[in-house]
Design an enzyme around this catalytic site. Structure first.
Site, PDB file in Angstrom:
ATOM      1  N   ASN A  11      44.951  44.894  48.154  1.00 60.88           N
ATOM      2  CA  ASN A  11      43.788  45.777  47.986  1.00 60.88           C
ATOM      3  C   ASN A  11      44.126  47.253  47.866  1.00 60.88           C
ATOM      4  O   ASN A  11      43.227  48.084  47.701  1.00 60.88           O
ATOM      5  CB  ASN A  11      42.808  45.589  49.157  1.00 60.88           C
ATOM      6  CG  ASN A  11      42.045  44.278  49.058  1.00 60.88           C
ATOM      7  OD1 ASN A  11      42.019  43.650  48.011  1.00 60.88           O
ATOM      8  ND2 ASN A  11      41.432  43.870  50.160  1.00 60.88           N
ATOM      9  N   HIS A  52      38.530  39.148  34.129  1.00 59.72           N
ATOM     10  CA  HIS A  52      39.705  39.892  33.668  1.00 59.72           C
ATOM     11  C   HIS A  52      39.493  40.480  32.277  1.00 59.72           C
ATOM     12  O   HIS A  52      40.398  41.099  31.730  1.00 59.72           O
ATOM     13  CB  HIS A  52      40.951  38.996  33.670  1.00 59.72           C
ATOM     14  CG  HIS A  52      41.454  38.681  35.045  1.00 59.72           C
ATOM     15  ND1 HIS A  52      42.387  37.696  35.304  1.00 59.72           N
ATOM     16  CD2 HIS A  52      41.147  39.215  36.257  1.00 59.72           C
ATOM     17  CE1 HIS A  52      42.627  37.648  36.606  1.00 59.72           C
ATOM     18  NE2 HIS A  52      41.883  38.552  37.200  1.00 59.72           N
ATOM     19  N   ARG A  79      35.968  43.595  40.891  1.00 56.66           N
ATOM     20  CA  ARG A  79      37.135  43.130  41.656  1.00 56.66           C
ATOM     21  C   ARG A  79      36.896  43.287  43.154  1.00 56.66           C
ATOM     22  O   ARG A  79      37.249  42.412  43.962  1.00 56.66           O
ATOM     23  CB  ARG A  79      38.356  43.932  41.215  1.00 56.66           C
ATOM     24  CG  ARG A  79      39.665  43.483  41.855  1.00 56.66           C
ATOM     25  CD  ARG A  79      40.851  44.092  41.131  1.00 56.66           C
ATOM     26  NE  ARG A  79      42.085  43.774  41.818  1.00 56.66           N
ATOM     27  CZ  ARG A  79      42.881  44.685  42.411  1.00 56.66           C
ATOM     28  NH1 ARG A  79      42.562  45.970  42.371  1.00 56.66           N
ATOM     29  NH2 ARG A  79      43.982  44.322  43.025  1.00 56.66           N
ATOM     30  N   HIS A 120      37.053  40.330  45.929  1.00 53.72           N
ATOM     31  CA  HIS A 120      37.968  40.422  47.074  1.00 53.72           C
ATOM     32  C   HIS A 120      37.212  40.394  48.401  1.00 53.72           C
ATOM     33  O   HIS A 120      37.761  39.955  49.411  1.00 53.72           O
ATOM     34  CB  HIS A 120      38.823  41.691  46.974  1.00 53.72           C
ATOM     35  CG  HIS A 120      39.947  41.569  45.992  1.00 53.72           C
ATOM     36  ND1 HIS A 120      41.176  42.175  46.169  1.00 53.72           N
ATOM     37  CD2 HIS A 120      40.037  40.893  44.817  1.00 53.72           C
ATOM     38  CE1 HIS A 120      41.964  41.884  45.138  1.00 53.72           C
ATOM     39  NE2 HIS A 120      41.284  41.118  44.309  1.00 53.72           N
ATOM     40  N   ASP A 121      35.978  40.857  48.398  1.00 52.96           N
ATOM     41  CA  ASP A 121      35.164  40.781  49.609  1.00 52.96           C
ATOM     42  C   ASP A 121      34.792  39.334  49.910  1.00 52.96           C
ATOM     43  O   ASP A 121      34.997  38.839  51.019  1.00 52.96           O
ATOM     44  CB  ASP A 121      33.898  41.629  49.449  1.00 52.96           C
ATOM     45  CG  ASP A 121      33.012  41.597  50.692  1.00 52.96           C
ATOM     46  OD1 ASP A 121      33.567  41.659  51.815  1.00 52.96           O
ATOM     47  OD2 ASP A 121      31.780  41.500  50.551  1.00 52.96           O
TER      48      ASP A 121
END
Length: 318
Positions: free
Chosen positions: A92, A189, A60, A64-65
């Site tokens: 975050n 997920h 994750r 997100h990065d």
């Protein structure tokens, strides 16, 4: 057979990436830090022994990065002074296991000071997280540089778990990712856990006609309502994302077809014929899912960042 197919696929995807990003190479550290990858893998293994949620956290974190400013490790920077960094942005706040990346950086710095970027360490750790959870292996193209800018407000550009299919498609296409990438990467997920706040919209006050999203399996909805009451006061209450949250498999897609997905953004994958067909394909064949996931991960992790340096400390600019 599957390993051979994945190796061929990796070579094909890597060749296409070379045309768009000459800086990245699977052999980038072969001369300058040949033991970097094995060192990072060992640190991830150690982290997993202490905490089974580490793989989901690292995967994750990498996602997100890359979705903010490209894959430049901006998500790892700490807030400083008046600047609130990405890791403290609303989406975050629940990211964790930053210590795994910090530990990997320390070990690599001992061997090869100033050579391996934090962005590459994160990309490699995310790959290791998948492999060590039973998923496919791939060669990670390397050569990313670390960025110097990290702003909490930018995290509002991340795709939210409440997104519908058009919002998801727009978010992914803005980053050069296709509908197949969207469905394949959503398979991440299969690892992890979600807090109640991310799926509250499906189990309470869904709309004027019903309290619960009618597309959700009734027994799952009842269990989630019990775990996450309307005015939930339990800080870490929530639910696993599928039936095998520490194993990287295709259980996520099987659950999705049974109405047992957690997020609105998961359920949204069944709302167009094209995305639903991909969900069905990946539910029917774990090998097809693995091949698509590898392809999409290489593509996503090669989104160019604006990095300019090799950070000595992943939490701070040089």
């Amino acid at each position: 057979m599957a390993a051979t197919l994945l190796s061929l696929l990796t070579l094909t995807i890597f060749s296409s990436i070379l045309h768009s990003s000459k800086a990245l190479s699977v052999n980038y550290y072969q001369q300058t830090c040949p033991k970097a990858e094995s060192t990072i893998t060992n640190v991830v293994k150690k982290g997993m022994m202490n905490d089974r949620t580490v793989p989901a956290a690292l995967l994750r974190m990498h996602f997100h990065d890359c979705f903010i400013r490209g894959c430049d490790a901006s998500v790892l920077l700490n807030s400083k002074g008046s600047n609130k960094a990405e890791k403290d942005g609303p989406p975050n706040i629940s990211l964790h296991a930053f210590y795994v990346i910090d530990n990997a950086k320390k070990e690599v710095e001992k061997m090869c000071p100033g050579v391996v970027s934090c962005a590459d360490i994160l990309a490699l750790a995310a790959r290791d997280a998948v492999v060590l959870s039973g998923g496919p292996r791939w060669d990670v193209p390397k050569g990313r540089k670390d960025g110097r800018i990290s702003r909490a407000n930018d995290t509002l550009q991340l795709p939210f778990p409440t997104f519908n299919i058009s919002q998801l498609q727009q978010s992914f296409s803005q980053r050069g990712l296709s509908i197949e990438d969207l469905v394949a990467l959503s398979g991440g997920h299969t690892l992890g856990f979600s807090h109640c706040s991310s799926f509250q919209n499906r189990i309470h006050n869904f709309n004027n006609a019903t309290d619960v999203d009618p597309s959700m399996n009734p027994s799952l909805a009842a269990r989630l309502r019990q775990l996450c009451p309307m005015h939930n006061k339990v800080k870490n209450a929530g639910a696993n994302l599928d039936s095998s949250p520490t194993v990287f498999d295709n259980a996520y897609y099987k659950a999705l077809l049974q109405g047992k997905s957690i997020f609105s953004s998961d359920q949204a994958l069944l709302t167009t014929s094209r995305t639903k067909a991909l969900v069905s394909k990946f539910a029917a064949s774990q090998e097809e899912f693995y091949e698509a996931f590898v392809k999409s991960m290489i593509k996503m992790s090669s989104i160019s960042g604006g990095g300019t340096e090799i950070r000595r400390n992943c939490g701070a600019v040089n």
